[in-house]
Structure formats: C-alpha cells, structure tokens
Motif scaffolding. Structure first.
Motif, mmCIF file in Angstrom:
data_model
loop_
_atom_site.group_PDB
_atom_site.id
_atom_site.type_symbol
_atom_site.label_atom_id
_atom_site.label_comp_id
_atom_site.label_asym_id
_atom_site.label_seq_id
_atom_site.Cartn_x
_atom_site.Cartn_y
_atom_site.Cartn_z
ATOM 1 N N ALA A 275 -26.821 -6.874 37.695
ATOM 2 C CA ALA A 275 -27.991 -5.931 37.815
ATOM 3 C C ALA A 275 -27.501 -4.461 36.755
ATOM 4 N N LEU B 91 -29.721 -10.432 34.051
ATOM 5 C CA LEU B 91 -30.457 -9.747 34.284
ATOM 6 C C LEU B 91 -31.467 -11.597 35.004
ATOM 7 N N THR C 268 -34.571 -13.473 34.721
ATOM 8 C CA THR C 268 -35.749 -13.732 35.124
ATOM 9 C C THR C 268 -36.043 -15.812 34.930
ATOM 10 N N ARG D 4 -30.988 -16.086 33.212
ATOM 11 C CA ARG D 4 -30.502 -15.077 32.463
ATOM 12 C C ARG D 4 -30.508 -14.473 31.032
ATOM 13 N N LEU E 299 -38.726 -7.634 29.883
ATOM 14 C CA LEU E 299 -38.144 -8.199 30.140
ATOM 15 C C LEU E 299 -38.411 -9.341 30.974
ATOM 16 N N ASN F 216 -32.613 -2.168 36.212
ATOM 17 C CA ASN F 216 -32.575 -3.434 36.475
ATOM 18 C C ASN F 216 -32.307 -4.273 38.137
ATOM 19 N N THR F 217 -31.658 -2.644 38.843
ATOM 20 C CA THR F 217 -31.212 -3.567 40.014
ATOM 21 C C THR F 217 -33.146 -4.394 41.057
ATOM 22 N N HIS G 202 -35.372 -4.884 39.264
ATOM 23 C CA HIS G 202 -36.072 -6.430 38.178
ATOM 24 C C HIS G 202 -35.434 -7.388 39.019
ATOM 25 N N ASN G 203 -33.876 -7.836 39.260
ATOM 26 C CA ASN G 203 -33.262 -8.860 39.989
ATOM 27 C C ASN G 203 -33.260 -9.190 40.870
#
Length: 372
Positions: free
Chosen positions: A276, A281, A283, A287, A302, A334-335, A337-338
């Motif tokens: 992240a 990322l 999904t 990636r 995203l 980002n973190t 989400h991941n």
C-alpha cells in the motif's frame, strides 16, 4: 500433547483440506481461516485501531525483536502490556524474533545458548535466549506467543537443515519450560527446510513437547511458490487436527487461498501494508499500480466491488494524485483498502467453507484475475 486446546473446529471442506473454526484467547474469539495484519512496532503502519475494528480485524501481530530493542518490553509492561500501550482491544500474536535475528546475518551469532546480535539501530550488543524470548513476550502481554526458532536459509544443505531443526527442538523445550503465564498461549514452530521427512519428524517432536498451537516456519524464504505449497501440503497432515495451524509470513492473496486449500488456519504478512505504501493495491480483478498515468483522470473507485472507506469515498484519480505527490494521506487510504481486501477475502473464504463450496470460490477467485 495437552488435553485442552484453544482451537475449535466448526466444519471441514469435503473437497480439500480446508477447515472453518475459531481460536479462543483471553481477549475473545478469532474466526478462522484468518489473516492477521502485521503491527511490527506496536502499530499497523498508517492505520488506527479504529480503522482495524471497522474492517473486523480480530487479531494483529507485534514483533518481539523490534519491541525488545525499542521501546523495551519492561516499559511496555509498566503500561499494562501491548494492549494498553497501543490501545488495541483485540487479540495480539507476537513472533519470537527468530526471523528478524536471522535476517541480520552478519550481525548475529547463533549458539546453543541463544542468539547474540547487534541492534540494527545503534550496533549495541544484545542477546536473546529461548527463555528470554518467552519472558519478553510475557512482559509484552501478547495473547499468542511463539517459541524462539532458528530460521534456515534457502538453499541449505541437508546437514545444515538437520542441525538447525534439532536446535529449534531443543529451544522449543526450553521455551515450554519457561512458559509460566499460561493464560498467554504458546505456539511451536515446525522447521525442516524443504525436506518432507524432516518436516514430519519435527512436527512429531513438537507435538510430543506439547503446545497450544503449531506453526509452519521457514517457508516463503526465496523458494518458488509451488515449492512452498508442496511443503505446506506435506506438513499439515502431521499437524494435529484439534490445534490451530499457522503458516508464518505468508503471503499473496493466492498464497492464502492455496494455504487454506491445504488446511491452514492462520496467516500473516507485511505485503498488504508495505505494498500500500508503495502504491501497489489489491483488487478483486488483480493488482493496480496507482502511479500509472492511466489513472490520472479516472473517476472510478479503486475497486467497484469493494466496500472499504477508501473505495466508498475516493476516485482512482485522487489516489494517484496523493501518491505521486507523496502525501501522507496516500499511505492511510491505500493501507485501509489493502487490509480490507485481505480481511474481506478471508471472510469470503470462511463463508464458502461453511457452505462447502470452497473449490468454486477458489475457481472464481482465479477467474476474476484472469479476466482483468
């Protein structure tokens, strides 16, 4: 082997070795299979405990080596342990520090007594014995502690693997003897390199000593993924069904799916948080490298199939802008989400095992990646 176990098996797949259960600690229950976010230095980087609660995280990791060096286990003990120190109300697993000491290479010396090493911060001389590793973790107050083990490099000669594995067995006995706070669970770590017969031998030795759960160590150390899968598949049949099975330091979303297929209950890895921060990322369709120019004016979330805070509120264009501008908020969003992706993936895995259609879940997982 102990008669009481903190692991409860709810159901098993009829299609493979996958199983659905829970681990009970003094903090509560952990639904398995589970991915455990890594909080090396008493923090899961870039997110708050509240963010983790929203993702339904039930357990995180702390690192014995890093916390031993800074701020020190005795300081944390004065705060009432890691839970109070970092304001985390879920369960905590601490690793023993063995892998970090192994990664120091020239800064560490392994002997029968333990590991002598120099701090990566200031070069000061330090020492950690199996007894010390347990004492430090007891001071940290983690809910699940790990025995100190000797990590085996890859590749290694069979003699090196045998000697290192035998030392891990002797250290495991010393860890078991040093374990006085029984409300804190203690897991043994199965080594044996890339040799099936040594993995079987070591599993039997650790079971004879008796622990609250059993982990597979020494994988994801440079070998090909299929080798890791094969060694996992060769080891899990020798791990007792009534105890939790933990595959340490693994891994990619695919690794989690394949580990569950082979009977693993618990996973951890820095991959979702580290990636992240580097703009990689995960999904539902594969990636995303968010810095790529293709996302400069992309108004879509995203991942259109994701319900995390980031995907509910921000576009790919905004996430790209934050990342290329090196804004701190980029790490945070980002973190979130991941980690949500990983935890949500495991929730889907658990549901599919309950419904006894994990094989279809696995097939669909790979199908979505191929369709990207």
């Amino acid at each position: 082997m102990q008669n009481n176990t903190p692991y409860t098996l709810h159901c098993s797949s009829s299609e493979c070795a996958a199983r659905r259960g829970q681990v009970t600690t003094r903090q509560g229950t952990i639904q398995t299979p589970v991915f455990m976010p890594v909080g090396t230095q008493a923090t899961v980087k870039a997110v708050t405990p509240e963010n983790l609660y929203e993702m339904n995280a039930e357990i995180i990791l702390g690192n014995t080596y890093h916390l031993f060096i800074r701020p020190g286990h005795k300081l944390i003990e004065r705060f009432g342990g890691l839970h109070n120190f970092m304001n985390w109300k879920g369960s905590i697993l601490t690793d023993s520090g063995g892998f970090q000491i192994f990664s120091l290479k020239d800064l560490a010396t392994i002997t029968e007594e333990g590991a002598a090493f120099r701090s990566h911060l200031d070069g000061s001389k330090l020492f950690l014995s199996p007894e010390d590793a347990v004492q430090v973790q007891q001071s940290l107050g983690s809910d699940i502690m790990m025995c100190l083990d000797t990590c085996i490099p890859y590749p290694a000669t069979k003699d090196e693997v045998i000697n290192s594995t035998n030392l891990t067995t002797r250290w495991a006995k010393r860890c078991r003897d040093a374990h006085t706070k029984r409300e804190q669970l203690l897991f043994g770590i199965i080594q044996g390199g890339m040799h099936e017969e040594l993995r079987k031998m070591h599993a039997e030795q650790l079971i004879d000593i008796g622990f609250d759960g059993y982990a597979i160590g020494g994988l994801s150390v440079g070998e090909e993924p299929q080798v890791m899968y094969d060694m996992t598949e060769a080891t899990t049949p020798h791990m007792p069904k009534e105890y939790a099975r933990y595959l340490m330091g693994v891994g990619t979303p695919q690794d989690l799916i394949e580990g569950v297929w082979r009977g693993i209950d618990m996973f951890d890895c820095v991959m979702p948080t580290r990636n992240a921060r580097n703009g990689y990322l995960f999904t539902s369709t594969g990636r995303v490298v968010i810095k790529n120019s293709r996302y400069r004016d992309d108004m879509l979330p995203l991942d259109e199939n994701c319900t995390c805070y980031t995907c509910r509120n921000y576009s790919r264009a905004y996430l790209r802008h934050l990342f290329v501008s090196r804004e701190i908020l980029s790490y945070h969003l980002n973190t979130i989400h991941n980690l949500h992706y990983y935890l949500n993936l495991m929730a889907g895995v658990r549901k599919s095992i309950e419904e006894d259609n994990f094989a279809q879940f696995r097939k669909d997982f790979y199908g979505r990646l191929e369709c990207k």
